[in-house]
Design a protein around this motif. Sequence first.
Motif, mmCIF file in Angstrom:
data_model
loop_
_atom_site.group_PDB
_atom_site.id
_atom_site.type_symbol
_atom_site.label_atom_id
_atom_site.label_comp_id
_atom_site.label_asym_id
_atom_site.label_seq_id
_atom_site.Cartn_x
_atom_site.Cartn_y
_atom_site.Cartn_z
ATOM 1 N N ALA A 35 -87.401 -2.261 43.181
ATOM 2 C CA ALA A 35 -86.504 -3.386 43.460
ATOM 3 C C ALA A 35 -86.408 -3.666 44.957
ATOM 4 N N SER A 36 -86.412 -2.617 45.775
ATOM 5 C CA SER A 36 -86.325 -2.823 47.222
ATOM 6 C C SER A 36 -87.585 -3.496 47.753
ATOM 7 N N LYS A 37 -88.729 -3.182 47.129
ATOM 8 C CA LYS A 37 -89.979 -3.827 47.524
ATOM 9 C C LYS A 37 -89.967 -5.301 47.131
ATOM 10 N N LEU A 38 -89.500 -5.600 45.920
ATOM 11 C CA LEU A 38 -89.434 -6.992 45.471
ATOM 12 C C LEU A 38 -88.523 -7.817 46.376
ATOM 13 N N ALA A 39 -87.463 -7.175 46.882
ATOM 14 C CA ALA A 39 -86.504 -7.884 47.737
ATOM 15 C C ALA A 39 -87.125 -8.311 49.069
ATOM 16 N N GLU A 40 -88.262 -7.728 49.422
ATOM 17 C CA GLU A 40 -88.918 -8.085 50.680
ATOM 18 C C GLU A 40 -89.592 -9.451 50.614
ATOM 19 N N PHE A 41 -89.838 -9.948 49.406
ATOM 20 C CA PHE A 41 -90.569 -11.198 49.258
ATOM 21 C C PHE A 41 -89.616 -12.386 49.293
ATOM 22 N N ALA A 42 -90.025 -13.433 49.982
ATOM 23 C CA ALA A 42 -89.163 -14.609 50.150
ATOM 24 C C ALA A 42 -88.939 -15.342 48.838
ATOM 25 N N GLY A 43 -89.956 -15.424 48.008
ATOM 26 C CA GLY A 43 -89.839 -16.125 46.734
ATOM 27 C C GLY A 43 -90.562 -15.366 45.645
ATOM 28 N N ILE A 44 -90.334 -15.780 44.402
ATOM 29 C CA ILE A 44 -90.926 -15.083 43.260
ATOM 30 C C ILE A 44 -92.449 -15.107 43.326
ATOM 31 N N SER A 45 -93.030 -16.255 43.634
ATOM 32 C CA SER A 45 -94.493 -16.357 43.645
ATOM 33 C C SER A 45 -95.127 -15.496 44.730
ATOM 34 N N ASP A 46 -94.353 -15.161 45.761
ATOM 35 C CA ASP A 46 -94.868 -14.288 46.813
ATOM 36 C C ASP A 46 -95.102 -12.861 46.320
ATOM 37 N N GLN A 47 -94.535 -12.530 45.158
ATOM 38 C CA GLN A 47 -94.699 -11.193 44.595
ATOM 39 C C GLN A 47 -96.068 -10.995 43.933
ATOM 40 N N LEU A 48 -96.837 -12.065 43.792
ATOM 41 C CA LEU A 48 -98.070 -12.029 43.004
ATOM 42 C C LEU A 48 -99.031 -10.901 43.407
ATOM 43 N N PRO A 49 -99.432 -10.790 44.673
ATOM 44 C CA PRO A 49 -100.391 -9.728 45.026
ATOM 45 C C PRO A 49 -99.846 -8.332 44.735
ATOM 46 N N TYR A 50 -98.564 -8.129 45.023
ATOM 47 C CA TYR A 50 -97.956 -6.813 44.799
ATOM 48 C C TYR A 50 -97.957 -6.463 43.312
#
Length: 365
Positions: A35-50
């Motif tokens: 969850a802390s890693k996901l919080a680093e992304f500005a938007g949902i789509s920015d999570q794609l590579p991770y």
Amino acid sequence: MSYKILTINPGSTSTKVGFFDGEELKFSANVSHDASKLAEFAGISDQLPYRKEIILAELEKAGVDLSTVDAFVGRGGGLLAVEGGTYEVNDVILDHARRGANGIQHPAQLGSQLANEFATQFNKPAFVVNPPDTDEFIIEARMTGIKGVYRDSHLHALNLKETAIRHSNLKGVKYEDKNYVVCHIGGGISISAHRKGKMIDGNDIVAGDGPMAPTRCGSVPAAQMIRYAYDHPDMKETLSLTTKTGGFVSHLGTSDALEVFNRAEAGDKEAKLIWDTMTYQIIRYIGSMAAVLHGEVDGILLGGGMVHNKKLVKDITDACSWIAEVTAYPGEFELEAMAAGAIRVLDGEEQAKQYTGEPCWRPES
């Protein structure tokens, strides 16, 4: 021919993946994300590579060879209203998913994007099946008593339609020939009327419509809700009652349905009242959907996590079996539904639909 399908269903802090050989689930995992890693992304789509990297690692560990996969299927979040069916992922779907064209920011937007990433790499098709904004409502179901205000179709469409399809197959009939009241009873509760293969009415689970649920307020008298909003001017806080802080959370401080049920069974009067109220409201909405179908109901189908509760199923059955036979399908078929949709297209039973970016209904139509 037995097709191999990979299905991808992103959630808030995890992504469910399933590897199918035909309709047989060979491997599934609920891949957790920090969850802390996901919080680093500005938007949902920015999570794609991770998310893609984490999923690939899990699949590699399980020995799933993606080069053998015939099609990739993702949850279709972020899209505008569409008729039910299987849609080939195209540039318009990807654009709408990336920005959340429907105005709802949800990890399901990543479903089509992840499917497309894998499909492009292995030169295979990517699909979405019965997206969250599947909309087959009749016009009367959309109208309200306020000019310019309409009811939207926000339901657990994927699981609702798959439950009806599976039930039909078990009965040796076609979904397109039958009428059902289909329920998804879980963290959110959807009650829907299906007429000859179309989901023509149901409650808007995003807008606070329908029965009370663990985190959702359900339908509330309009005047009382307006007064409440005046007394609680924080709009974000008030809106959260529709999907996050209503229902069990508002009354009992927990969203754990099993905890509420156990408290009720142990003699907690408030917990019993809230549980019984939820059950009562489910029954009420089943009756209303049966009336929409003019009483011509070929079955009442119950799906979702809370359907594992035998007392809940019995109480609904006792109240509603005079309408039609009640059948319980505990849990969810979301991964299976996505695989089945792709297989129907690959087998030639269905033709893949094309998402144009134009909603299937507009207020002015």
